[in-house]
Design a protein around this motif. Structure first.
Motif, PDB file in Angstrom:
ATOM      1  N   ALA A  34       8.953  15.764  -4.965  1.00 51.27           N
ATOM      2  CA  ALA A  34       9.372  14.919  -6.085  1.00 51.27           C
ATOM      3  C   ALA A  34       9.531  13.472  -5.633  1.00 51.27           C
ATOM      4  N   ARG A  35      10.104  13.273  -4.453  1.00 50.41           N
ATOM      5  CA  ARG A  35      10.253  11.923  -3.903  1.00 50.41           C
ATOM      6  C   ARG A  35       8.889  11.269  -3.690  1.00 50.41           C
ATOM      7  N   ALA A  36       7.916  12.053  -3.237  1.00 47.98           N
ATOM      8  CA  ALA A  36       6.572  11.517  -3.020  1.00 47.98           C
ATOM      9  C   ALA A  36       5.897  11.136  -4.330  1.00 47.98           C
ATOM     10  N   LEU A  37       6.297  11.806  -5.434  1.00 51.77           N
ATOM     11  CA  LEU A  37       5.631  11.586  -6.718  1.00 51.77           C
ATOM     12  C   LEU A  37       6.351  10.585  -7.608  1.00 51.77           C
ATOM     13  N   VAL A  38       7.569  10.178  -7.238  1.00 55.12           N
ATOM     14  CA  VAL A  38       8.411   9.413  -8.161  1.00 55.12           C
ATOM     15  C   VAL A  38       7.806   8.069  -8.557  1.00 55.12           C
ATOM     16  N   ASN A  39       6.951   7.516  -7.700  1.00 54.25           N
ATOM     17  CA  ASN A  39       6.337   6.223  -8.004  1.00 54.25           C
ATOM     18  C   ASN A  39       4.884   6.341  -8.464  1.00 54.25           C
ATOM     19  N   ASP A  40       4.514   7.535  -8.937  1.00 52.38           N
ATOM     20  CA  ASP A  40       3.160   7.787  -9.466  1.00 52.38           C
ATOM     21  C   ASP A  40       2.072   7.348  -8.486  1.00 52.38           C
ATOM     22  N   PRO A  41       2.040   7.927  -7.295  1.00 46.22           N
ATOM     23  CA  PRO A  41       1.064   7.500  -6.284  1.00 46.22           C
ATOM     24  C   PRO A  41      -0.368   7.838  -6.680  1.00 46.22           C
ATOM     25  N   VAL A  42      -1.282   7.045  -6.169  1.00 46.39           N
ATOM     26  CA  VAL A  42      -2.702   7.350  -6.372  1.00 46.39           C
ATOM     27  C   VAL A  42      -3.191   8.357  -5.340  1.00 46.39           C
ATOM     28  N   LEU A  43      -2.447   8.468  -4.224  1.00 41.57           N
ATOM     29  CA  LEU A  43      -2.842   9.353  -3.132  1.00 41.57           C
ATOM     30  C   LEU A  43      -1.597   9.996  -2.543  1.00 41.57           C
ATOM     31  N   VAL A  44      -1.628  11.326  -2.374  1.00 44.84           N
ATOM     32  CA  VAL A  44      -0.567  12.049  -1.679  1.00 44.84           C
ATOM     33  C   VAL A  44      -1.110  12.528  -0.337  1.00 44.84           C
ATOM     34  N   LEU A  45      -0.402  12.180   0.741  1.00 44.63           N
ATOM     35  CA  LEU A  45      -0.712  12.658   2.079  1.00 44.63           C
ATOM     36  C   LEU A  45       0.346  13.682   2.456  1.00 44.63           C
ATOM     37  N   ALA A  46      -0.057  14.914   2.683  1.00 48.34           N
ATOM     38  CA  ALA A  46       0.886  15.997   2.972  1.00 48.34           C
ATOM     39  C   ALA A  46       0.602  16.551   4.363  1.00 48.34           C
ATOM     40  N   ASP A  47       1.561  16.382   5.269  1.00 46.75           N
ATOM     41  CA  ASP A  47       1.388  16.805   6.657  1.00 46.75           C
ATOM     42  C   ASP A  47       2.137  18.109   6.892  1.00 46.75           C
ATOM     43  N   LEU A  61       0.826  -1.200   0.000  1.00 43.60           N
ATOM     44  CA  LEU A  61       0.000   0.000   0.000  1.00 43.60           C
ATOM     45  C   LEU A  61       0.862   1.252   0.000  1.00 43.60           C
ATOM     46  N   ARG A  62       1.940   1.251   0.781  1.00 42.81           N
ATOM     47  CA  ARG A  62       2.785   2.438   0.870  1.00 42.81           C
ATOM     48  C   ARG A  62       3.419   2.773  -0.474  1.00 42.81           C
ATOM     49  N   ARG A  63       3.646   1.767  -1.306  1.00 47.57           N
ATOM     50  CA  ARG A  63       4.208   2.040  -2.634  1.00 47.57           C
ATOM     51  C   ARG A  63       3.203   2.744  -3.536  1.00 47.57           C
ATOM     52  N   GLU A  64       1.930   2.730  -3.146  1.00 46.54           N
ATOM     53  CA  GLU A  64       0.884   3.390  -3.920  1.00 46.54           C
ATOM     54  C   GLU A  64       0.624   4.809  -3.411  1.00 46.54           C
ATOM     55  N   LEU A  65       1.297   5.178  -2.313  1.00 48.92           N
ATOM     56  CA  LEU A  65       1.064   6.467  -1.683  1.00 48.92           C
ATOM     57  C   LEU A  65       2.320   7.325  -1.753  1.00 48.92           C
ATOM     58  N   GLY A  66       2.137   8.645  -1.651  1.00 46.87           N
ATOM     59  CA  GLY A  66       3.253   9.572  -1.517  1.00 46.87           C
ATOM     60  C   GLY A  66       3.041  10.388  -0.259  1.00 46.87           C
ATOM     61  N   LEU A  67       4.106  10.578   0.507  1.00 50.74           N
ATOM     62  CA  LEU A  67       3.986  11.295   1.772  1.00 50.74           C
ATOM     63  C   LEU A  67       4.953  12.467   1.809  1.00 50.74           C
ATOM     64  N   VAL A  68       4.445  13.629   2.224  1.00 49.82           N
ATOM     65  CA  VAL A  68       5.258  14.827   2.383  1.00 49.82           C
ATOM     66  C   VAL A  68       5.087  15.318   3.813  1.00 49.82           C
ATOM     67  N   PHE A  69       6.218  15.500   4.514  1.00 52.20           N
ATOM     68  CA  PHE A  69       6.201  15.940   5.900  1.00 52.20           C
ATOM     69  C   PHE A  69       6.536  17.430   5.995  1.00 52.20           C
ATOM     70  N   GLU A  70       6.302  17.998   7.197  1.00 52.58           N
ATOM     71  CA  GLU A  70       6.736  19.378   7.445  1.00 52.58           C
ATOM     72  C   GLU A  70       8.255  19.470   7.336  1.00 52.58           C
ATOM     73  N   ASP A  71       8.947  18.505   7.940  1.00 53.05           N
ATOM     74  CA  ASP A  71      10.394  18.371   7.776  1.00 53.05           C
ATOM     75  C   ASP A  71      10.604  17.489   6.548  1.00 53.05           C
ATOM     76  N   SER A  72      11.368  17.952   5.583  1.00 52.77           N
ATOM     77  CA  SER A  72      11.501  17.221   4.319  1.00 52.77           C
ATOM     78  C   SER A  72      12.027  15.802   4.490  1.00 52.77           C
ATOM     79  N   LYS A  73      12.738  15.530   5.585  1.00 54.49           N
ATOM     80  CA  LYS A  73      13.254  14.190   5.900  1.00 54.49           C
ATOM     81  C   LYS A  73      14.127  13.636   4.770  1.00 54.49           C
ATOM     82  N   LEU A  74      14.895  14.505   4.138  1.00 54.65           N
ATOM     83  CA  LEU A  74      15.848  14.060   3.131  1.00 54.65           C
ATOM     84  C   LEU A  74      17.096  13.509   3.812  1.00 54.65           C
ATOM     85  N   ILE A  75      17.803  12.627   3.116  1.00 54.23           N
ATOM     86  CA  ILE A  75      19.035  12.044   3.643  1.00 54.23           C
ATOM     87  C   ILE A  75      20.187  12.986   3.318  1.00 54.23           C
TER      88      ILE A  75
END
Length: 226
Positions: free
Chosen positions: A149-162, A77-91
């Motif tokens: 961009a990371r949230a969209l890279v796998n063409d999600p059906v749903l984006v959750l943006a916190d 399921l998570r592979r079908e979703l994109g998540l964006v946090f307040e903190d970008s959480k980049l490496i």
């Protein structure tokens, strides 16, 4: 796309973050969840993404009942979703392109394909397709674009943006709002939690108000904003 029925979340401390929350989001909708800090917005998104389990009630995301999912089906399921946090959480040790490509690799794409997809996702949010800068070399707005961009890279059906614009200046916030609106116009469902008043005035979409873990009357909020 999302169906919640009397969803509640109580922590071991006794704090009830969610209390009997019920709503339905159709595929292709853009919905904002707003409310003061501590109202339950982030807890709601954590449950929907599978980071936390509800204490009671039912949550169905993209046709899947979260309470019946094991680790394997939750990962699917998570592979079908994109998540964006307040903190970008980049490496920090990876450059922007590698941060985005890593998400594609985790989803099963070969390294070459993952980098191609990363370039397309970065271009989609208005950044260079090959961005060698590391997160520390980017502005806050650029980091959040990379996160999107990371949230969209796998063409999600749903984006959750916190709280995706938390800490951004008004111009950078506007860019993130416009990008999310564009993503939605292309068919992706978007659920965004925010207390940013500009989002309510700029996006003109369905808005849900939370207060002390409960969902307030949607119609009352709409009338108040007219």
């Amino acid at each position: 796309m999302i169906r919640l029925y009397k969803l509640s979340k109580q922590y071991p401390s006794g704090h009830r973050a969610l209390e009997q929350v019920s709503f339905h989001i159709r595929p292709g909708e853009f919905v904002i969840v707003t409310g003061p800090s501590g109202s339950g917005k982030s807890a709601l998104l954590k449950v929907l993404f599978g980071n936390e389990q509800a204490s009671s009630g039912r949550a169905v995301v993209n046709g899947r009942n979260l309470e019946r999912m094991d680790r394997r089906t939750l990962a699917g399921l998570r592979r079908e979703l994109g998540l964006v946090f307040e903190d970008s959480k980049l490496i920090d040790r990876l450059d922007a392109t590698d941060n985005v490509a890593l998400a594609a690799e985790v989803a099963g794409h070969a390294p070459t394909s993952a980098r191609d997809r990363a370039g397309e996702a970065l271009a989609r949010v208005g950044l260079p397709a090959s961005l060698a800068a590391r997160p520390g070399q980017l502005s806050a707005g650029e980091r959040q674009k990379v996160a999107l961009a990371r949230a969209l890279v796998n063409d999600p059906v749903l984006v959750l943006a916190d709280e995706p614009t938390g800490g951004l200046d008004p111009d950078a916030s506007l860019e993130i709002f416009e990008l999310l609106r564009e993503v939605n116009s292309e068919g992706t469902t978007v659920l965004m939690a925010t207390h940013d008043p500009d989002a309510l005035s700029l996006l003109h979409c369905r808005t849900l108000l939370m207060y002390q873990g409960r969902l307030a009357e949607e119609e009352a909020l709409r009338r108040a904003s007219l």
